[in-house]
Design an enzyme around this catalytic site. Sequence first.
Site, PDB file in Angstrom:
ATOM      1  N   GLY A  10       0.784  -1.294   0.002  1.00 48.03           N
ATOM      2  CA  GLY A  10       0.172   0.011   0.104  1.00 48.03           C
ATOM      3  C   GLY A  10       0.839   1.277  -0.093  1.00 48.03           C
ATOM      4  CG  LEU A  12       1.789   3.909   6.085  1.00 52.75           C
ATOM      5  CD1 LEU A  12       2.928   5.053   6.119  1.00 52.75           C
ATOM      6  CD2 LEU A  12       0.883   4.058   7.228  1.00 52.75           C
ATOM      7  CG  ASP A  36      -7.175 -12.972   4.137  1.00 54.31           C
ATOM      8  OD1 ASP A  36      -7.695 -11.689   4.635  1.00 54.31           O
ATOM      9  OD2 ASP A  36      -8.283 -13.193   3.556  1.00 54.31           O
ATOM     10  CE1 TYR A 123     -10.900   3.574   5.979  1.00 55.19           C
ATOM     11  CE2 TYR A 123     -11.109   5.957   6.580  1.00 55.19           C
ATOM     12  CZ  TYR A 123     -10.278   4.920   6.290  1.00 55.19           C
ATOM     13  OH  TYR A 123      -8.979   4.833   6.303  1.00 55.19           O
ATOM     14  CE  LYS A 127      -8.481   2.488   9.768  1.00 51.75           C
ATOM     15  NZ  LYS A 127      -7.374   1.594   9.337  1.00 51.75           N
TER      16      LYS A 127
HETATM   17  N1  LIG Z   1      -4.815   7.353   2.641  1.00 52.26           N
HETATM   18  C1  LIG Z   1      -5.145   8.164   3.608  1.00 52.26           C
HETATM   19  O1  LIG Z   1      -5.252   9.414   3.269  1.00 52.26           O
HETATM   20  C2  LIG Z   1      -5.383   7.904   5.031  1.00 52.26           C
HETATM   21  C3  LIG Z   1      -5.794   8.549   5.907  1.00 52.26           C
HETATM   22  C4  LIG Z   1      -6.253   8.134   7.454  1.00 52.26           C
HETATM   23  C5  LIG Z   1      -5.833   7.145   7.593  1.00 52.26           C
HETATM   24  N2  LIG Z   1      -5.516   6.022   6.656  1.00 52.26           N
HETATM   25  C6  LIG Z   1      -4.957   4.693   7.136  1.00 52.26           C
HETATM   26  O2  LIG Z   1      -3.583   4.369   6.913  1.00 52.26           O
HETATM   27  C7  LIG Z   1      -3.426   3.111   6.545  1.00 52.26           C
HETATM   28  C8  LIG Z   1      -2.533   2.931   5.450  1.00 52.26           C
HETATM   29  O3  LIG Z   1      -3.289   3.560   4.280  1.00 52.26           O
HETATM   30  P1  LIG Z   1      -2.824   3.438   2.713  1.00 52.26           P
HETATM   31  O4  LIG Z   1      -3.431   4.580   2.053  1.00 52.26           O
HETATM   32  O5  LIG Z   1      -1.386   3.252   2.812  1.00 52.26           O
HETATM   33  O6  LIG Z   1      -3.591   2.156   2.296  1.00 52.26           O
HETATM   34  P2  LIG Z   1      -3.420   1.256   0.936  1.00 52.26           P
HETATM   35  O7  LIG Z   1      -2.708   2.199  -0.021  1.00 52.26           O
HETATM   36  O8  LIG Z   1      -5.279   1.120   0.409  1.00 52.26           O
HETATM   37  O9  LIG Z   1      -2.741  -0.063   1.294  1.00 52.26           O
HETATM   38  C9  LIG Z   1      -3.732  -1.091   1.899  1.00 52.26           C
HETATM   39  C10 LIG Z   1      -3.077  -2.235   1.445  1.00 52.26           C
HETATM   40  O10 LIG Z   1      -3.780  -3.433   2.426  1.00 52.26           O
HETATM   41  C11 LIG Z   1      -3.987  -4.444   1.378  1.00 52.26           C
HETATM   42  N3  LIG Z   1      -5.108  -5.164   2.168  1.00 52.26           N
HETATM   43  C12 LIG Z   1      -6.300  -4.904   1.716  1.00 52.26           C
HETATM   44  N4  LIG Z   1      -7.095  -6.069   2.519  1.00 52.26           N
HETATM   45  C13 LIG Z   1      -5.987  -6.871   2.956  1.00 52.26           C
HETATM   46  C14 LIG Z   1      -6.060  -8.150   3.798  1.00 52.26           C
HETATM   47  N5  LIG Z   1      -7.161  -8.746   4.099  1.00 52.26           N
HETATM   48  N6  LIG Z   1      -5.092  -8.496   4.131  1.00 52.26           N
HETATM   49  C15 LIG Z   1      -3.796  -8.027   3.858  1.00 52.26           C
HETATM   50  N7  LIG Z   1      -3.766  -7.082   2.977  1.00 52.26           N
HETATM   51  C16 LIG Z   1      -4.744  -6.428   2.763  1.00 52.26           C
HETATM   52  C17 LIG Z   1      -4.445  -3.500   0.179  1.00 52.26           C
HETATM   53  O11 LIG Z   1      -4.295  -4.312  -0.870  1.00 52.26           O
HETATM   54  P3  LIG Z   1      -5.289  -4.280  -2.146  1.00 52.26           P
HETATM   55  O12 LIG Z   1      -5.118  -3.051  -2.667  1.00 52.26           O
HETATM   56  O13 LIG Z   1      -5.368  -5.364  -2.942  1.00 52.26           O
HETATM   57  O14 LIG Z   1      -6.834  -4.175  -1.546  1.00 52.26           O
HETATM   58  C18 LIG Z   1      -3.289  -2.522   0.045  1.00 52.26           C
HETATM   59  O15 LIG Z   1      -2.281  -3.089  -0.433  1.00 52.26           O
HETATM   60  C19 LIG Z   1      -4.722   2.621   6.717  1.00 52.26           C
HETATM   61  O16 LIG Z   1      -4.920   1.958   7.798  1.00 52.26           O
HETATM   62  C20 LIG Z   1      -5.745   3.558   6.539  1.00 52.26           C
HETATM   63  O17 LIG Z   1      -6.831   3.226   7.191  1.00 52.26           O
HETATM   64  C21 LIG Z   1      -5.197   6.562   5.412  1.00 52.26           C
END
Ligand SMILES: NC(=O)c1ccc[n+]([C@@H]2O[C@H](COP(=O)([O-])OP(=O)(O)OC[C@H]3O[C@@H](n4cnc5c(N)ncnc54)[C@H](OP(=O)(O)O)[C@@H]3O)[C@@H](O)[C@H]2O)c1
Length: 281
Positions: A10, A12, A36, A123, A127
């Site tokens: 992902g 981050l 998973d 969402y 969370k």
């Molecule tokens: N992005 C933001 O602005 C933001 C803001 C506040 C908080 N956050 C939090 O920060 C964290 C990181 O966010 P991010 O934007 O880096 O997320 P991201 O890019 O969507 O990455 C999440 C990763 O988790 C994988 N994943 C999904 N379901 C899974 C499972 N069952 N088992 C293992 N891996 C799985 C996804 O794979 P797929 O892509 O194949 O589904 C993806 O590679 C998250 O907790 C998010 O809630 C993000």
Amino acid sequence: MRWLIAGAKGMLGQDLTARVVKDGHDLIAVDIDGIDITDPASVREIVKDVDVVVNVAAFTAVDAAEEKEAAAFTVNATGPEILARRCREIGARFVHISTDYVFSGDATSPYREDGLLEPKGAYGRTKAAGEWAVRCNTDDYLIVRTAWLYGAGGKCFPKTMRDLSQTHETLSVVTDEVGQPTWTVDLADLIVRLVDAEAPTGIYHGTSSGKTNWHGFTREIVASIGKDPDMVKETTAAAFKRPAPRPHYSVLGHDALERIGVEPIGDWKERWLAAKDVVLG
Ligand SMILES: NC(=O)c1ccc[n+]([C@@H]2O[C@H](COP(=O)([O-])OP(=O)(O)OC[C@H]3O[C@@H](n4cnc5c(N)ncnc54)[C@H](OP(=O)(O)O)[C@@H]3O)[C@@H](O)[C@H]2O)c1
């Protein structure tokens, strides 16, 4: 120290992986193709012989979560529950990433780490449930809430605005959503510093300091690619109907970090200037 990162592909996850490797730690970096987090057998098989487990895996599609709340709940609440239990079993520290969406977004001063959870959409509900699942299942955890993340390794607001600014004469961007744009590299650094400092179990806020609105951030983004910031016009969230409600106020306070002597991430504008070439390429 031996680390495991779940969700390593992902936005981050990629920067955290790079940082942990740079620091010379042993690392198991896995994503959905290797673990998973919603499957106890998969977690049991992969999560072993490690000291720190970081969960950056999540269902992050905020609008899609409104229609698919059960699926979002499984990843955002059941997943952390399973990981937290496994960490307790093997004696590993659990670092879990959460979000400003657990709050109502109606505040007028920065949210405290112990502020009331009052999510407005699916969402945020899932969370918030994830946070409680962690707190109920291990007593050795760090919950790090972040917001407004951008990074080189994913789709993010600055890239979208850069692309739009190349095809449009003006951009209309909302002024009534306030927050703290946060670079994934800075959040990765903060996570490592918290672990290195052996921070007490608890909730911490991992966002940049200061605050702006999406309009203010967009002005900085277009200026940094040599365009006139005045091409960015003001509008309000009411003009953008979306399936999930967005918080109007997402500013997170950093008192918990300050209390333990871990420096919060710097001012959002200064950090954007450091990040822009890396993120926009
Ligand atoms: N992005 C933001 O602005 C933001 C803001 C506040 C908080 N956050 C939090 O920060 C964290 C990181 O966010 P991010 O934007 O880096 O997320 P991201 O890019 O969507 O990455 C999440 C990763 O988790 C994988 N994943 C999904 N379901 C899974 C499972 N069952 N088992 C293992 N891996 C799985 C996804 O794979 P797929 O892509 O194949 O589904 C993806 O590679 C998250 O907790 C998010 O809630 C993000």
